[in-house]
Design a protein around this motif. Structure first.
Motif, mmCIF file in Angstrom:
data_model
loop_
_atom_site.group_PDB
_atom_site.id
_atom_site.type_symbol
_atom_site.label_atom_id
_atom_site.label_comp_id
_atom_site.label_asym_id
_atom_site.label_seq_id
_atom_site.Cartn_x
_atom_site.Cartn_y
_atom_site.Cartn_z
ATOM 1 N N ALA A 388 0.822 -1.211 0.000
ATOM 2 C CA ALA A 388 0.000 0.000 0.000
ATOM 3 C C ALA A 388 0.855 1.258 0.000
ATOM 4 O O ALA A 388 2.053 1.229 0.299
ATOM 5 N N ALA A 389 0.206 2.389 -0.322
ATOM 6 C CA ALA A 389 0.893 3.676 -0.345
ATOM 7 C C ALA A 389 -0.118 4.807 -0.305
ATOM 8 O O ALA A 389 -1.289 4.634 -0.668
ATOM 9 N N TYR A 390 0.343 5.963 0.147
ATOM 10 C CA TYR A 390 -0.401 7.216 0.029
ATOM 11 C C TYR A 390 0.094 7.953 -1.207
ATOM 12 O O TYR A 390 1.309 7.993 -1.476
ATOM 13 N N LEU A 391 -0.823 8.612 -1.937
ATOM 14 C CA LEU A 391 -0.467 9.453 -3.064
ATOM 15 C C LEU A 391 -0.787 10.908 -2.737
ATOM 16 O O LEU A 391 -1.922 11.233 -2.388
ATOM 17 N N VAL A 473 6.696 0.138 -9.696
ATOM 18 C CA VAL A 473 6.018 1.434 -9.652
ATOM 19 C C VAL A 473 6.878 2.461 -8.913
ATOM 20 O O VAL A 473 6.946 3.631 -9.294
ATOM 21 N N TYR A 474 7.561 2.019 -7.857
ATOM 22 C CA TYR A 474 8.376 2.920 -7.044
ATOM 23 C C TYR A 474 9.870 2.723 -7.297
ATOM 24 O O TYR A 474 10.691 2.897 -6.394
ATOM 25 N N ALA A 475 10.211 2.376 -8.526
ATOM 26 C CA ALA A 475 11.617 2.107 -8.868
ATOM 27 C C ALA A 475 12.506 3.324 -8.628
ATOM 28 O O ALA A 475 13.676 3.180 -8.245
ATOM 29 N N PRO A 481 7.329 3.873 -1.376
ATOM 30 C CA PRO A 481 6.823 5.248 -1.543
ATOM 31 C C PRO A 481 7.446 6.230 -0.551
ATOM 32 O O PRO A 481 6.794 6.704 0.391
ATOM 33 N N VAL A 482 8.707 6.556 -0.760
ATOM 34 C CA VAL A 482 9.409 7.491 0.116
ATOM 35 C C VAL A 482 8.680 8.837 0.109
ATOM 36 O O VAL A 482 8.364 9.368 -0.956
ATOM 37 N N PRO A 483 8.380 9.407 1.283
ATOM 38 C CA PRO A 483 7.684 10.696 1.314
ATOM 39 C C PRO A 483 8.422 11.774 0.530
ATOM 40 O O PRO A 483 9.607 12.028 0.754
ATOM 41 N N ASP A 488 3.606 9.729 0.041
ATOM 42 C CA ASP A 488 3.556 10.069 1.466
ATOM 43 C C ASP A 488 3.635 8.827 2.341
ATOM 44 O O ASP A 488 2.972 8.728 3.376
ATOM 45 N N GLY A 489 4.462 7.871 1.906
ATOM 46 C CA GLY A 489 4.637 6.680 2.726
ATOM 47 C C GLY A 489 3.472 5.724 2.608
ATOM 48 O O GLY A 489 2.788 5.655 1.576
#
Length: 546
Positions: A388-391, A473-475, A481-483, A488-489
């Motif tokens: 999961a991640a925040y966008l 996706v977060y390559a 998902p680094v803030p 936003d983590g």
């Protein structure tokens, strides 16, 4: 019109329970709506017939062990303590602490990881019988026992007093972990997170000598235990003690009128869906659809938006399924509600060719519509892996292309795996990041990558799919998902042990920053104070300050 129907999505849509599930120590079955003194009510139930520990030789043991919803993880505790009161919890926790046995709490059983079902856990505190919802006259707040499910809470609050909380859409999820991890759902853009309405919490904690006791902590600035309240506004379950009751009352509410203590829900909801047929979707049309979706939520992220009540999760299973679905609901009492919902659908489908099927909106009463649209728990839980991640803003075109590539991989044919986008922000983002332990207060949505299956022989392949799509996706930020301006983590109620694994997190940013950002040091200090023996913990547990 495509040949995709809403019925065709029911199998994959069941996986969207992650929009309201995935919480540590969530709560389970039971019922009760009462207007009573909560403390006396709870105490009266302690030590009744059948109360106490259930061992492997007890006929109840096997059924209690099967309450966990992710069959990837299996435990075999020495005892399962079925509690009926705060006093029962105190006795169970103190006995476990003094014997040095690892203890965990089970509510609804929706934890995505092994925080309860693990061979190292020797005592499970089962909260399912502790589930009343009452009005506490003394505190001027609703008292919700930590074994209640969201369905029980919604029905109790609405039928009893005409109010609600902005909780999740999987109604079998329990409030115990859902609330403590932040708690959000279809009404959060309109009314904020659940913890933005949390007045207090009753927690059984253990001191350095092994003595267990209940502590009531509130948001009152004069409360000496206010830090413990703060820790349960997003610090996650299983870290500080065993929650037995939550006290709910919105900021600004005063007096002793329960009908004014929490938000009133919309009287009616408009609901509809937009459906895409995978056979007609190209990489270009998929990219245009996602760009439209992200752009719309970036534009309407404010709490003052006329679309604050709009909730439209986007469920996109792999192309092994028939298609994918955008499910919408909107406050039906607003002026021109149907025209506004139609305008939203037009914005999402603008320039998309061929045009997806857009269903005609229907209107229904709030709770009935909520129940109809809810995620229904299956009778035979399967196995799953969730990321999961925040966008803070929409994905780039390159990231969308990466998602499309994984979803349409011809070598991966599981229709139960998906990418899920859940709207967020609005009123949530009006609260300062340090005001609660929920630090993510500038996001527009949450995203979940989930794989679901039943055959244990598929574990390696299925876990790999979820890991690989997330990593790719977060390559550009080390696979996580680094803030930053776009990310936003992640959300602690969707726990993922990979974030603490350097094989999958190569960013150099620790897992606790991804979940808690700058709030982690304060959580560490609270942990050291209220759990000095380290009785409570798990693989993503908060480490005490040294």
């Amino acid at each position: 019109m495509t040949d995709v129907t809403r019925r065709g999505f029911l199998g994959s849509a069941a996986l969207a329970g992650v929009a309201g599930a995935g919480v540590v120590g969530t709560q389970a079955n039971g019922a009760g709506v009462a207007l009573a003194d909560t403390g006396a009510s709870a105490a009266a139930r302690g030590g009744g017939p059948g109360a106490g520990g259930v061992g492997p030789d007890d006929p109840r043991y096997a059924d209690l062990m099967l309450r966990g919803q992710n069959r990837r993880f299996v435990g075999h505790p020495d005892r399962i303590e079925v509690v009926r009161s705060t006093e029962d919890v105190v006795r169970a926790v103190e006995k476990a602490a003094r014997s040095g046995r690892r203890v965990a709490v089970r509510g609804g059983g929706h934890c995505f990881e092994n925080f309860v079902d693990d061979p190292d856990v020797k005592v499970v505190v089962d909260m399912s019988a502790l589930s009343e919802v009452t009005w506490d006259h003394r505190r001027g707040a609703f008292a919700v026992e930590a074994g209640a499910t969201l369905e029980q809470v919604y029905k109790a609050l609405l039928f009893g007093w005409g109010v609600t909380v902005p909780g999740g859409g999987c109604l079998s999820v329990g409030v115990g972990g859902h609330f403590s991890g932040g708690g959000y759902g279809p009404l959060s853009r309109l009314h904020g997170s659940v913890v933005d309405h949390l007045y207090g919490v009753e927690v059984v904690v253990v001191d350095r000598s092994g003595h267990a006791r209940p502590v009531v902590a509130t948001r009152d600035p004069r409360d000496p235990h206010r830090d413990l309240w703060w820790a349960h506004t997003g610090g996650g379950g299983g870290n500080f003690g065993v929650v037995t009751r939550y006290f709910l009352c919105s900021h600004g509410a005063s007096g002793n009128d329960p009908t004014r203590a929490l938000p009133r829900p919309p009287a009616t909801l408009l609901s509809a869906f937009v459906a895409w047929d995978w056979k007609t979707v190209t990489a270009e049309s998929f990219g245009r659809t996602m760009a439209n979706y992200f752009a719309w939520y970036e534009k309407h992220a404010g709490a003052d938006s006329p679309y604050a009540s709009l909730y439209s999760p986007f469920l996109i299973p792999t192309s092994a399924a028939d298609g994918f679905l955008l499910s919408t609901q909107f406050d039906g009492t607003l002026p021109d509600a149907k025209a506004k919902l139609t305008a939203f659908h037009e914005a999402i489908t603008d320039g998309v060719s061929p045009r997806p099927y857009v269903g005609e909106p229907t209107e229904g009463p709030f709770l009935n519509t909520t129940l109809t649209r809810s995620i229904q728990e299956t009778q035979q839980p399967g196995r799953g892996k969730y990321k999961a991640a925040y966008l803070r803003k929409g994905y780039t075109a390159e990231q969308v292309a990466t998602i499309h590539r994984h979803l349409t991989d011809p070598d991966y044919r599981n229709p139960q795996s998906l990418a899920l986008f859940v709207p967020y922000g609005g009123k949530v983002n009006t609260v300062a990041p340090a005001a609660t332990a929920t630090a993510q207060r500038s996001s527009i949505m949450k995203v979940v990558y989930a794989s679901s299956w039943t055959d244990p022989a598929r574990d390696e392949q299925e876990v790999a799919w979820a890991r690989n799509i997330y990593r790719d996706v977060y390559a550009d930020t080390g696979g996580v998902p680094v803030p930053n301006a776009a990310n936003d983590g992640s959300y602690i109620n969707y726990p993922d042990r990979d974030l603490a694994d350097p094989r999958w997190n190569t960013s150099g940013v620790p897992w606790h920053t991804l979940y808690y950002k700058g709030n982690y040091p304060r959580l560490q200090r609270i942990k050291a104070h209220y759990d000095p023996r380290g009785v409570f913990g798990h693989d993503l547990g908060i480490e005490p300050a040294r």
